[in-house]
Design a protein around this motif. Structure first.
Motif, PDB file in Angstrom:
ATOM      1  N   PHE B  44       0.828  -1.206   0.000  1.00 54.18           N
ATOM      2  CA  PHE B  44       0.000   0.000   0.000  1.00 54.18           C
ATOM      3  C   PHE B  44       0.863   1.257   0.000  1.00 54.18           C
ATOM      4  O   PHE B  44       0.591   2.199  -0.753  1.00 54.18           O
ATOM      5  CB  PHE B  44      -0.923  -0.012   1.222  1.00 54.18           C
ATOM      6  CG  PHE B  44      -1.743   1.224   1.382  1.00 54.18           C
ATOM      7  CD1 PHE B  44      -2.700   1.550   0.438  1.00 54.18           C
ATOM      8  CD2 PHE B  44      -1.544   2.075   2.459  1.00 54.18           C
ATOM      9  CE1 PHE B  44      -3.468   2.698   0.577  1.00 54.18           C
ATOM     10  CE2 PHE B  44      -2.304   3.228   2.602  1.00 54.18           C
ATOM     11  CZ  PHE B  44      -3.265   3.532   1.658  1.00 54.18           C
ATOM     12  N   ASP B  51       1.330   6.505  -6.931  1.00 57.53           N
ATOM     13  CA  ASP B  51       0.182   7.267  -7.402  1.00 57.53           C
ATOM     14  C   ASP B  51       0.474   8.764  -7.362  1.00 57.53           C
ATOM     15  O   ASP B  51       0.050   9.513  -8.229  1.00 57.53           O
ATOM     16  CB  ASP B  51      -1.042   6.946  -6.546  1.00 57.53           C
ATOM     17  CG  ASP B  51      -2.308   7.558  -7.111  1.00 57.53           C
ATOM     18  OD1 ASP B  51      -2.855   6.978  -8.060  1.00 57.53           O
ATOM     19  OD2 ASP B  51      -2.728   8.626  -6.617  1.00 57.53           O
ATOM     20  N   ARG B  52       1.210   9.163  -6.348  1.00 56.62           N
ATOM     21  CA  ARG B  52       1.477  10.592  -6.180  1.00 56.62           C
ATOM     22  C   ARG B  52       2.720  11.048  -6.918  1.00 56.62           C
ATOM     23  O   ARG B  52       2.799  12.184  -7.367  1.00 56.62           O
ATOM     24  CB  ARG B  52       1.652  10.923  -4.698  1.00 56.62           C
ATOM     25  CG  ARG B  52       0.373  10.726  -3.927  1.00 56.62           C
ATOM     26  CD  ARG B  52       0.452  11.365  -2.564  1.00 56.62           C
ATOM     27  NE  ARG B  52      -0.697  10.908  -1.779  1.00 56.62           N
ATOM     28  CZ  ARG B  52      -0.625  10.471  -0.539  1.00 56.62           C
ATOM     29  NH1 ARG B  52       0.529  10.453   0.077  1.00 56.62           N
ATOM     30  NH2 ARG B  52      -1.703  10.071   0.088  1.00 56.62           N
ATOM     31  N   LEU B  64      11.572   8.198  -0.395  1.00 56.84           N
ATOM     32  CA  LEU B  64      10.356   8.826   0.121  1.00 56.84           C
ATOM     33  C   LEU B  64       9.770   8.034   1.284  1.00 56.84           C
ATOM     34  O   LEU B  64       9.210   8.607   2.219  1.00 56.84           O
ATOM     35  CB  LEU B  64       9.306   8.931  -0.995  1.00 56.84           C
ATOM     36  CG  LEU B  64       9.509  10.033  -2.027  1.00 56.84           C
ATOM     37  CD1 LEU B  64       8.534   9.858  -3.182  1.00 56.84           C
ATOM     38  CD2 LEU B  64       9.336  11.402  -1.379  1.00 56.84           C
ATOM     39  N   LEU B  65       9.904   6.714   1.215  1.00 57.93           N
ATOM     40  CA  LEU B  65       9.252   5.856   2.211  1.00 57.93           C
ATOM     41  C   LEU B  65      10.211   5.372   3.292  1.00 57.93           C
ATOM     42  O   LEU B  65       9.829   4.548   4.120  1.00 57.93           O
ATOM     43  CB  LEU B  65       8.617   4.655   1.504  1.00 57.93           C
ATOM     44  CG  LEU B  65       7.518   4.982   0.499  1.00 57.93           C
ATOM     45  CD1 LEU B  65       7.073   3.728  -0.231  1.00 57.93           C
ATOM     46  CD2 LEU B  65       6.334   5.628   1.203  1.00 57.93           C
ATOM     47  N   ASP B  66      11.460   5.881   3.283  1.00 55.38           N
ATOM     48  CA  ASP B  66      12.456   5.372   4.228  1.00 55.38           C
ATOM     49  C   ASP B  66      12.574   3.860   4.115  1.00 55.38           C
ATOM     50  O   ASP B  66      12.673   3.160   5.120  1.00 55.38           O
ATOM     51  CB  ASP B  66      12.089   5.738   5.677  1.00 55.38           C
ATOM     52  CG  ASP B  66      11.862   7.221   5.856  1.00 55.38           C
ATOM     53  OD1 ASP B  66      12.797   7.988   5.619  1.00 55.38           O
ATOM     54  OD2 ASP B  66      10.728   7.602   6.218  1.00 55.38           O
ATOM     55  N   ARG B 106      -3.598   1.420 -10.316  1.00 58.89           N
ATOM     56  CA  ARG B 106      -4.215   2.692  -9.928  1.00 58.89           C
ATOM     57  C   ARG B 106      -5.604   2.446  -9.324  1.00 58.89           C
ATOM     58  O   ARG B 106      -5.978   3.071  -8.326  1.00 58.89           O
ATOM     59  CB  ARG B 106      -4.307   3.617 -11.144  1.00 58.89           C
ATOM     60  CG  ARG B 106      -4.093   5.080 -10.822  1.00 58.89           C
ATOM     61  CD  ARG B 106      -3.898   5.944 -12.063  1.00 58.89           C
ATOM     62  NE  ARG B 106      -2.580   5.772 -12.697  1.00 58.89           N
ATOM     63  CZ  ARG B 106      -1.470   6.332 -12.242  1.00 58.89           C
ATOM     64  NH1 ARG B 106      -1.502   7.085 -11.156  1.00 58.89           N
ATOM     65  NH2 ARG B 106      -0.324   6.141 -12.861  1.00 58.89           N
ATOM     66  N   ALA B 109      -5.105   1.000  -5.897  1.00 61.40           N
ATOM     67  CA  ALA B 109      -4.694   2.053  -4.967  1.00 61.40           C
ATOM     68  C   ALA B 109      -5.898   2.858  -4.501  1.00 61.40           C
ATOM     69  O   ALA B 109      -6.013   3.199  -3.313  1.00 61.40           O
ATOM     70  CB  ALA B 109      -3.667   2.979  -5.636  1.00 61.40           C
ATOM     71  N   ALA B 110      -6.796   3.127  -5.443  1.00 63.15           N
ATOM     72  CA  ALA B 110      -7.994   3.897  -5.073  1.00 63.15           C
ATOM     73  C   ALA B 110      -8.871   3.090  -4.123  1.00 63.15           C
ATOM     74  O   ALA B 110      -9.395   3.622  -3.132  1.00 63.15           O
ATOM     75  CB  ALA B 110      -8.770   4.281  -6.333  1.00 63.15           C
ATOM     76  N   ALA B 113      -7.353   3.071  -0.800  1.00 58.84           N
ATOM     77  CA  ALA B 113      -7.516   4.361  -0.134  1.00 58.84           C
ATOM     78  C   ALA B 113      -8.897   4.479   0.486  1.00 58.84           C
ATOM     79  O   ALA B 113      -9.057   5.019   1.586  1.00 58.84           O
ATOM     80  CB  ALA B 113      -7.280   5.502  -1.128  1.00 58.84           C
ATOM     81  N   GLU B 114      -9.905   3.955  -0.220  1.00 56.06           N
ATOM     82  CA  GLU B 114     -11.265   3.915   0.336  1.00 56.06           C
ATOM     83  C   GLU B 114     -11.267   3.215   1.686  1.00 56.06           C
ATOM     84  O   GLU B 114     -11.771   3.716   2.691  1.00 56.06           O
ATOM     85  CB  GLU B 114     -12.199   3.148  -0.604  1.00 56.06           C
ATOM     86  CG  GLU B 114     -12.675   3.913  -1.809  1.00 56.06           C
ATOM     87  CD  GLU B 114     -13.518   5.118  -1.423  1.00 56.06           C
ATOM     88  OE1 GLU B 114     -14.293   5.008  -0.450  1.00 56.06           O
ATOM     89  OE2 GLU B 114     -13.383   6.164  -2.084  1.00 56.06           O
ATOM     90  N   ALA B 117      -9.252   4.831   4.436  1.00 55.55           N
ATOM     91  CA  ALA B 117      -9.844   6.069   4.941  1.00 55.55           C
ATOM     92  C   ALA B 117     -10.714   5.777   6.161  1.00 55.55           C
ATOM     93  O   ALA B 117     -10.718   6.538   7.134  1.00 55.55           O
ATOM     94  CB  ALA B 117     -10.665   6.751   3.855  1.00 55.55           C
ATOM     95  N   THR B 120      -8.272   5.018   9.136  1.00 53.06           N
ATOM     96  CA  THR B 120      -7.637   6.196   9.723  1.00 53.06           C
ATOM     97  C   THR B 120      -8.682   7.089  10.379  1.00 53.06           C
ATOM     98  O   THR B 120      -8.387   7.745  11.385  1.00 53.06           O
ATOM     99  CB  THR B 120      -6.852   6.990   8.663  1.00 53.06           C
ATOM    100  OG1 THR B 120      -7.732   7.353   7.599  1.00 53.06           O
ATOM    101  CG2 THR B 120      -5.716   6.156   8.109  1.00 53.06           C
ATOM    102  N   ALA B 121      -9.895   7.089   9.832  1.00 55.16           N
ATOM    103  CA  ALA B 121     -10.959   7.852  10.489  1.00 55.16           C
ATOM    104  C   ALA B 121     -11.219   7.283  11.880  1.00 55.16           C
ATOM    105  O   ALA B 121     -11.392   8.015  12.853  1.00 55.16           O
ATOM    106  CB  ALA B 121     -12.234   7.832   9.656  1.00 55.16           C
ATOM    107  N   LEU B 123      -9.116   5.598  13.702  1.00 53.67           N
ATOM    108  CA  LEU B 123      -7.958   5.793  14.573  1.00 53.67           C
ATOM    109  C   LEU B 123      -7.777   7.258  14.932  1.00 53.67           C
ATOM    110  O   LEU B 123      -7.799   7.643  16.100  1.00 53.67           O
ATOM    111  CB  LEU B 123      -6.687   5.298  13.869  1.00 53.67           C
ATOM    112  CG  LEU B 123      -6.456   3.790  13.787  1.00 53.67           C
ATOM    113  CD1 LEU B 123      -5.251   3.489  12.909  1.00 53.67           C
ATOM    114  CD2 LEU B 123      -6.250   3.212  15.180  1.00 53.67           C
TER     115      LEU B 123
END
Lengths: 144, 144
Positions: B44, B51-52, B64-66, B106, B109-110, B113-114, B117, B120-121, B123
């Motif tokens: 992920f 994606d970014r 970027l991700l260490d 892609r 990934a979307a 992300a759904e 989300a 994380t909401a 948490l």
DNA sequence: TATTGTTATACTCTATAACTATA
DNA sequence: TATAGTTATAGAGTATAACAATA
């Protein structure tokens, strides 16, 4: 063209990553500081827990540290082999141990605390006491 | 009788432990949410980064991700086998790849992300937006 | 039946070093 | 010389399940 993964999520993913980086940074710094004392972070955690809460059952200590019980066995094996902790049978429960530090273990715990105090000062000293309190309060609300 | 390990250190050790617990909690929750999508957290992270920032070299993404570069190789192997990402040779540097998501990557990934989300909401939703900003600001000062 | 501790096992993560092909 | 990527390997962390002794 990148798809839109959304901005609030972006922040949350970044927050998770930030927590991971801070965690790893602290763990690495602690590990480096403990190496001259022949201790790994897992040993240090148990030494500190025993110093504060020993004698106690292995189960009690592993609960305090969020450690798996099988990991706890391994760590206690190592601490016993190093002469820093000892297993005695518990008085009222013949299944359980009463584990505790040896005098040498207590001395090593104190020495480790000296060393790690410098490390944590270097890490968390970037924050004021009030900011540290704030951080602890915020993180505590993210813990289970 | 326990020795005196001191109170300020107590707080710092506890803070380190708290960070570890929050990190592990978030990682576990993310892992559970991604399992139905046949993704691990390591996948992920790279999907989101690609994606970014894709197309990019493996090196750029691992920085970027260490992530260690050898870990990056393994993850890209897996993503390619799953048909979610692809390696193309970079135009101006024949050592490097230009890695990017496939259309299916892609979409995955979307979808991920759904799902994340909601996680994380659950948490970070315990904190207000302002508190989250505060937390990020404090943690950022503890990162290298 | 449940709990304490042990053992075996396995997977993930991380880090390192040696290697190639390019720069 | 240095960098991008690969491969092999090893240590540490984590998790699970099966087991013995005891509660």
């Amino acid at each position: 063209m990148p798809s839109e993964l959304g901005d609030p999520r972006t922040d949350d993913v970044a927050l998770g990553h930030l927590i991971a980086v801070v965690h790893q940074t602290g763990r690495d710094a602690l590990g480096r500081a403990l190496r001259p004392l022949n201790l790994e972070t897992r040993h240090f955690a148990v030494l500190v827990a025993l110093d504060r809460h020993g004698p106690a059952s292995q189960r009690r200590i592993s609960d305090l540290l969020d450690l798996d019980k099988s990991a706890m066995v391994r760590i206690m094996d190592e601490l016993e082999r190093m002469g820093l902790a000892a297993r005695a049978r518990a008085e009222h429960d013949r299944r359980a141990y009463a584990i505790d530090l040896t005098p040498e273990g207590r001395a090593r715990a104190a020495a480790a605390a000296e060393v790690t105090a410098e490390v944590t000062a270097g890490l968390y000293g970037r924050l004021s006491g009030a900011e540290r309190d704030q951080l602890v309060a915020l993180l505590a609300r993210l813990a289970p």
